[in-house]
Design a protein around this motif. Structure first.
Motif, mmCIF file in Angstrom:
data_model
loop_
_atom_site.group_PDB
_atom_site.id
_atom_site.type_symbol
_atom_site.label_atom_id
_atom_site.label_comp_id
_atom_site.label_asym_id
_atom_site.label_seq_id
_atom_site.Cartn_x
_atom_site.Cartn_y
_atom_site.Cartn_z
ATOM 1 N N LYS A 149 0.828 -1.211 0.000
ATOM 2 C CA LYS A 149 0.000 0.000 0.000
ATOM 3 C C LYS A 149 0.861 1.259 0.000
ATOM 4 N N TYR A 150 1.819 1.311 0.911
ATOM 5 C CA TYR A 150 2.601 2.530 1.105
ATOM 6 C C TYR A 150 3.704 2.701 0.077
ATOM 7 N N ASN A 151 4.196 1.613 -0.493
ATOM 8 C CA ASN A 151 5.321 1.700 -1.424
ATOM 9 C C ASN A 151 4.938 1.572 -2.888
ATOM 10 N N PHE A 152 3.795 0.954 -3.191
ATOM 11 C CA PHE A 152 3.411 0.729 -4.588
ATOM 12 C C PHE A 152 2.005 1.219 -4.921
ATOM 13 N N GLY A 153 1.327 1.856 -3.970
ATOM 14 C CA GLY A 153 0.035 2.482 -4.267
ATOM 15 C C GLY A 153 -1.133 1.534 -4.407
ATOM 16 N N PHE A 154 -1.112 0.372 -3.752
ATOM 17 C CA PHE A 154 -2.249 -0.550 -3.815
ATOM 18 C C PHE A 154 -3.411 0.016 -3.007
ATOM 19 N N ARG A 155 -4.638 -0.120 -3.551
ATOM 20 C CA ARG A 155 -5.845 0.341 -2.883
ATOM 21 C C ARG A 155 -6.979 -0.669 -3.076
ATOM 22 N N GLU A 156 -7.946 -0.596 -2.176
ATOM 23 C CA GLU A 156 -9.132 -1.445 -2.327
ATOM 24 C C GLU A 156 -10.037 -0.870 -3.418
ATOM 25 N N PRO A 157 -10.777 -1.740 -4.103
ATOM 26 C CA PRO A 157 -10.764 -3.206 -4.016
ATOM 27 C C PRO A 157 -9.508 -3.793 -4.661
ATOM 28 N N PHE A 158 -8.902 -4.762 -3.988
ATOM 29 C CA PHE A 158 -7.715 -5.427 -4.505
ATOM 30 C C PHE A 158 -8.088 -6.313 -5.691
ATOM 31 N N GLN A 159 -7.328 -6.202 -6.772
ATOM 32 C CA GLN A 159 -7.586 -7.002 -7.974
ATOM 33 C C GLN A 159 -6.739 -8.277 -7.922
ATOM 34 N N ILE A 160 -7.409 -9.413 -7.885
ATOM 35 C CA ILE A 160 -6.725 -10.709 -7.783
ATOM 36 C C ILE A 160 -6.796 -11.399 -9.138
ATOM 37 N N LEU A 161 -5.644 -11.562 -9.765
ATOM 38 C CA LEU A 161 -5.567 -12.242 -11.061
ATOM 39 C C LEU A 161 -5.324 -13.730 -10.813
ATOM 40 N N ILE A 162 -6.285 -14.565 -11.205
ATOM 41 C CA ILE A 162 -6.276 -15.996 -10.851
ATOM 42 C C ILE A 162 -6.131 -16.848 -12.108
ATOM 43 N N ASP A 163 -5.401 -17.951 -11.991
ATOM 44 C CA ASP A 163 -5.299 -18.901 -13.103
ATOM 45 C C ASP A 163 -5.934 -20.240 -12.717
ATOM 46 N N GLY A 164 -5.908 -21.195 -13.636
ATOM 47 C CA GLY A 164 -6.560 -22.485 -13.420
ATOM 48 C C GLY A 164 -5.901 -23.329 -12.347
ATOM 49 N N THR A 165 -4.589 -23.208 -12.165
ATOM 50 C CA THR A 165 -3.895 -24.023 -11.159
ATOM 51 C C THR A 165 -4.349 -23.659 -9.741
ATOM 52 N N PHE A 166 -4.601 -22.388 -9.508
ATOM 53 C CA PHE A 166 -5.058 -21.950 -8.187
ATOM 54 C C PHE A 166 -6.478 -22.454 -7.932
ATOM 55 N N CYS A 167 -7.330 -22.386 -8.943
ATOM 56 C CA CYS A 167 -8.712 -22.885 -8.798
ATOM 57 C C CYS A 167 -8.729 -24.389 -8.547
ATOM 58 N N GLN A 168 -7.854 -25.133 -9.218
ATOM 59 C CA GLN A 168 -7.784 -26.570 -9.017
ATOM 60 C C GLN A 168 -7.332 -26.916 -7.600
ATOM 61 N N ALA A 169 -6.348 -26.178 -7.089
ATOM 62 C CA ALA A 169 -5.879 -26.407 -5.720
ATOM 63 C C ALA A 169 -6.963 -26.057 -4.707
ATOM 64 N N ALA A 170 -7.713 -24.986 -4.965
ATOM 65 C CA ALA A 170 -8.814 -24.604 -4.070
ATOM 66 C C ALA A 170 -9.914 -25.663 -4.078
ATOM 67 N N LEU A 171 -10.170 -26.259 -5.239
ATOM 68 C CA LEU A 171 -11.198 -27.293 -5.344
ATOM 69 C C LEU A 171 -10.788 -28.549 -4.578
ATOM 70 N N ILE A 172 -9.533 -28.937 -4.679
ATOM 71 C CA ILE A 172 -9.045 -30.137 -3.982
ATOM 72 C C ILE A 172 -9.064 -29.936 -2.470
ATOM 73 N N ASN A 173 -8.666 -28.726 -2.027
ATOM 74 C CA ASN A 173 -8.581 -28.434 -0.590
ATOM 75 C C ASN A 173 -9.872 -27.864 -0.006
ATOM 76 N N LYS A 174 -10.931 -27.813 -0.837
ATOM 77 C CA LYS A 174 -12.262 -27.347 -0.392
ATOM 78 C C LYS A 174 -12.200 -25.932 0.194
ATOM 79 N N ILE A 175 -11.590 -25.048 -0.583
ATOM 80 C CA ILE A 175 -11.480 -23.641 -0.186
ATOM 81 C C ILE A 175 -12.436 -22.810 -1.030
ATOM 82 N N GLN A 176 -13.280 -22.027 -0.367
ATOM 83 C CA GLN A 176 -14.184 -21.118 -1.049
ATOM 84 C C GLN A 176 -13.447 -19.789 -1.293
ATOM 85 N N ILE A 177 -12.958 -19.627 -2.510
ATOM 86 C CA ILE A 177 -12.125 -18.460 -2.816
ATOM 87 C C ILE A 177 -12.889 -17.159 -2.603
ATOM 88 N N LYS A 178 -14.105 -17.105 -3.086
ATOM 89 C CA LYS A 178 -14.886 -15.866 -3.026
ATOM 90 C C LYS A 178 -15.182 -15.437 -1.596
#
Length: 250
Positions: A17-46
């Protein structure tokens, strides 16, 4: 353990936030590997992502990541369904899709100007991210979402900015906005094509003044030769309408 992990995440988010200017809402760029890992580990990303990052988030992906999951077949059908629920950001490979790892890295460019978080399990993407300053990395380990610590490239960049060697992205953005307000943020082609108009200048006020008459040097009276009488010039006074004085007999 959960409290310690969240404290570390808060510290890391403050760094970005302080060094690179990040602000809400945070933009999360997701790929298929992360979704597959969330599905296996039963994680509700949203549901879990906003709680972990302690702020509002926007989950997004690219067209190339979706196309890659389609080509991989039924094994990643569940990950594809999850990924389709998120916003699709435009990438430069719309007509000819490329691998998701290559596409994600191209979205970040050289300095991550759009302030993306990247959620991935792909090692190729992870290695590429460590060469770009100001990119937070999210991954899944032991059934939990983890925000990685800032890489050495980000730390070196911040140190260089503090020493005055570089300009931070936040400062670059403020400079850009100031230039746009002043109307000087033109493209190179526009600058070359346009001719500068000369401003109509007002006449010089000194040239408008009346010329002062030069005071001439008084000429000396002409010397008369001996024997010549000096002519006297009479100046006749113009009288007004005053009556002449009366003459009295004595």
């Amino acid at each position: 353990m959960k409290i310690k992990r969240q404290k570390q995440a808060k510290k890391t988010i403050s760094f970005y936030k302080y060094n690179f200017g990040f602000r809400e809402p945070f933009q999360i760029l997701i790929d298929g590997t992360f979704c597959q890992a969330a599905l296996i580990n039963k994680i509700q990303i949203k549901e879990q992502m906003p709680k972990y990052l302690m702020g509002e988030v926007q989950l997004c992906t690219t067209n190339c990541a979706l196309k890659e999951l389609e080509t991989l077949g039924k094994e990643l059908y569940g990950a594809k369904i999850i990924l389709q629920r998120y916003q699709v950001r435009r990438c430069p490979h719309f007509k000819s899709p490329v691998p998701a790892s290559e596409c994600l890295l191209s979205m970040l460019e050289e300095t991550n100007p759009h302030h993306y978080f990247v959620a991935t399990q792909d090692r190729t993407v992870t290695t590429g991210l460590k060469k770009i300053p100001g990119v937070p990395l999210l991954y899944i380990i032991s059934n939990t979402i983890v925000l990685d610590k800032p890489c050495q490239t980000s730390l070196d960049h911040v140190q260089a900015v503090q020493l005055g060697k570089l300009v931070s992205p936040a400062q670059q953005q403020s400079i850009r906005s100031l230039k746009e307000e002043q109307g000087i943020a033109l493209k190179d082609g526009e600058r070359r094509g346009r001719k500068r108009k000369r401003k109509q200048s007002n006449p010089n006020p000194l040239s408008c003044l009346k010329k002062k008459k030069k005071k001439g040097v008084p000429t000396p009276p002409k010397k008369t030769e001996q024997g010549e009488k000096r002519k006297r010039s009479r100046h006749r006074k113009r009288g007004g309408n005053t009556p002449a004085p009366a003459v009295t007999d004595t």
